[in-house]
Design a protein around this motif. Structure first.
Motif, PDB file in Angstrom:
ATOM      1  N   LEU A  48       1.193  -0.888  -0.163  1.00 15.64           N
ATOM      2  CA  LEU A  48       0.149   0.030   0.219  1.00 15.64           C
ATOM      3  C   LEU A  48       1.382   1.295   0.110  1.00 15.64           C
ATOM      4  CD1 LEU A  48      -3.016  -0.783   2.714  1.00 15.64           C
ATOM      5  CD2 LEU A  48      -2.798  -0.818   0.080  1.00 15.64           C
ATOM      6  N   GLN A  49       2.202   0.797   0.609  1.00 18.87           N
ATOM      7  CA  GLN A  49       3.205   2.671   0.607  1.00 18.87           C
ATOM      8  C   GLN A  49       3.376   2.275  -0.496  1.00 18.87           C
ATOM      9  OE1 GLN A  49       4.340   1.449   4.894  1.00 18.87           O
ATOM     10  NE2 GLN A  49       2.738   2.687   5.963  1.00 18.87           N
ATOM     11  N   LEU A  75      -6.251  -2.366   8.543  1.00 17.04           N
ATOM     12  CA  LEU A  75      -6.756   0.227   8.444  1.00 17.04           C
ATOM     13  C   LEU A  75      -5.893   0.778   7.564  1.00 17.04           C
ATOM     14  CD1 LEU A  75      -5.789  -1.416  12.353  1.00 17.04           C
ATOM     15  CD2 LEU A  75      -8.045  -0.679  11.660  1.00 17.04           C
ATOM     16  N   LEU A  76      -5.286   0.991   6.913  1.00 15.64           N
ATOM     17  CA  LEU A  76      -4.063   1.394   5.844  1.00 15.64           C
ATOM     18  C   LEU A  76      -5.685   1.418   4.946  1.00 15.64           C
ATOM     19  CD1 LEU A  76      -2.665   3.430   5.637  1.00 15.64           C
ATOM     20  CD2 LEU A  76      -0.895   1.621   4.895  1.00 15.64           C
ATOM     21  N   ALA A  77      -5.666   0.982   4.201  1.00 14.47           N
ATOM     22  CA  ALA A  77      -6.790  -0.305   3.399  1.00 14.47           C
ATOM     23  C   ALA A  77      -7.944   0.768   3.134  1.00 14.47           C
ATOM     24  CB  ALA A  77      -6.374  -1.474   3.259  1.00 14.47           C
ATOM     25  N   LEU A  78      -8.453   0.713   4.237  1.00 14.32           N
ATOM     26  CA  LEU A  78      -9.723   1.153   5.150  1.00 14.32           C
ATOM     27  C   LEU A  78      -9.743   3.213   5.061  1.00 14.32           C
ATOM     28  CD1 LEU A  78     -11.755  -0.816   6.898  1.00 14.32           C
ATOM     29  CD2 LEU A  78     -12.048  -0.318   4.562  1.00 14.32           C
ATOM     30  N   GLN A  79      -8.445   3.019   5.314  1.00  8.78           N
ATOM     31  CA  GLN A  79      -8.661   4.745   5.814  1.00  8.78           C
ATOM     32  C   GLN A  79      -8.214   4.781   4.162  1.00  8.78           C
ATOM     33  OE1 GLN A  79      -5.235   5.666   8.207  1.00  8.78           O
ATOM     34  NE2 GLN A  79      -5.963   3.671   9.411  1.00  8.78           N
ATOM     35  N   GLN A  80      -7.701   4.552   3.216  1.00 14.21           N
ATOM     36  CA  GLN A  80      -7.630   5.348   2.117  1.00 14.21           C
ATOM     37  C   GLN A  80      -7.710   4.701   0.461  1.00 14.21           C
ATOM     38  OE1 GLN A  80      -3.560   4.225   1.378  1.00 14.21           O
ATOM     39  NE2 GLN A  80      -1.985   5.786   3.102  1.00 14.21           N
ATOM     40  N   VAL A 125     -10.262  -4.982  12.317  1.00 14.48           N
ATOM     41  CA  VAL A 125     -10.469  -4.331  10.653  1.00 14.48           C
ATOM     42  C   VAL A 125     -12.167  -3.981  10.600  1.00 14.48           C
ATOM     43  CG1 VAL A 125     -10.137  -4.278   8.319  1.00 14.48           C
ATOM     44  CG2 VAL A 125      -8.598  -5.573   9.925  1.00 14.48           C
ATOM     45  N   LEU A 126     -12.560  -5.226  11.380  1.00 13.10           N
ATOM     46  CA  LEU A 126     -14.251  -4.707  11.470  1.00 13.10           C
ATOM     47  C   LEU A 126     -14.577  -4.156  12.155  1.00 13.10           C
ATOM     48  CD1 LEU A 126     -14.898  -9.050  11.427  1.00 13.10           C
ATOM     49  CD2 LEU A 126     -13.940  -7.571   9.415  1.00 13.10           C
TER      50      LEU A 126
END
Length: 269
Positions: free
Chosen positions: A142-143, A174-179, A197-198
């Motif tokens: 992701l980064q 968590l990062l996937a959902l933020q972005q 994550v849920l």
């Protein structure tokens, strides 16, 4: 027919509305390197069409595929002709499967190539949701890879409607959902490590798809306990869960899964 028509729900804030069960299609295209307890034969076109028709009759509108699922995408294109409006299609980028071996490429260039190829195979102008098919290095993907930026551009261009990550770690989810819009998370009677994550998705109104919800057929319980019902009670008890992707090519299993999910969800309404 006992179905899921009344239980469709929004996938986070994507604008997509999906059934609480989705049909996973790895078994339509690939029988090598799959982690199921029993062997199986890939269904022919007649059997596959019957399965898809049954899923639709039972109220399933969510279908999950990937380039790594062998011939799944290229089979689904012709099988779903004339039905595009009836299905929310999920595909993926990042993992390729050839000659019995997986390989990974998370570059922006490969993501664009992969989505264009999926559009052709699926015979569609857009894919509803594209997930990054992680190899486990979620944060680095992701980064550092540029894949999420490429998917954001494809969304802007109207080629995909939403994007996210099919990951393997809490930090990645968590990062996937933020972005992004959605995360696909392992959550079942044996594995619940990604529950944070849920929790985050429930707070932020993001989409969650559950993979391996039946532990790939491995869920084992005490005698007399229906493992499907126990699994669905766990999964749908969490307010962050939108839908569980269940891969089956057995019409009886599909009908039982739908009836069980409808009973569990209906009992919570």
């Amino acid at each position: 027919m006992n179905g899921l028509h009344d239980f469709h729900r929004p996938l986070g804030d994507t604008g997509l509305v999906v059934s609480p069960l989705g049909l996973g299609t790895v078994k339509l295209g690939r029988d090598q390197g799959v982690k199921y307890p029993a062997g199986f034969t890939i269904p022919d076109d007649f059997e596959a069409r019957q399965l898809l028709n049954l899923a639709r009759e039972l109220g399933i509108n969510l279908i999950d595929t990937a380039p790594a699922y062998g011939r799944s995408e290229e089979r689904l294109g012709p099988l779903l002709r004339g039905q595009r409006q009836d299905w929310v299609i999920v595909s993926k980028v990042g993992e390729e499967f050839e000659g019995g071996v997986s390989s990974f490429n998370f570059s922006a260039e490969h993501a664009r190539f992969s989505v264009e190829r999926s559009l052709k195979r699926l015979e569609t102008d857009f894919i509803d949701l594209v997930l990054v098919h992680s190899d486990g290095n979620d944060l680095a993907i992701l980064q550092d890879s540029g894949v999420y930026e490429a998917l954001a551009e494809l969304k802007q261009a109207g080629k995909i409607r939403a994007f996210g990550l099919s990951g393997k770690t809490v930090e990645g989810g968590l990062l996937a959902l933020q972005q992004g819009d959605c995360a696909m998370v392992t959550y079942n009677l044996n594995e619940q490590a990604e529950k944070p994550v849920l929790d985050f998705a429930a707070q932020q109104h993001k989409g969650i798809l559950i993979k391996k919800g039946l532990a790939s057929g491995h869920a084992c319980l005490d005698a007399g306990v229906d493992p499907v019902r126990a699994s669905f009670e766990l999964i749908f008890d969490h307010p962050g869960v939108t839908s569980a992707i269940i891969g089956t090519i057995n019409p009886l299993h599909l009908s039982h899964n739908v009836a069980t999910a409808a009973a569990v969800i209906g009992g919570r309404c």
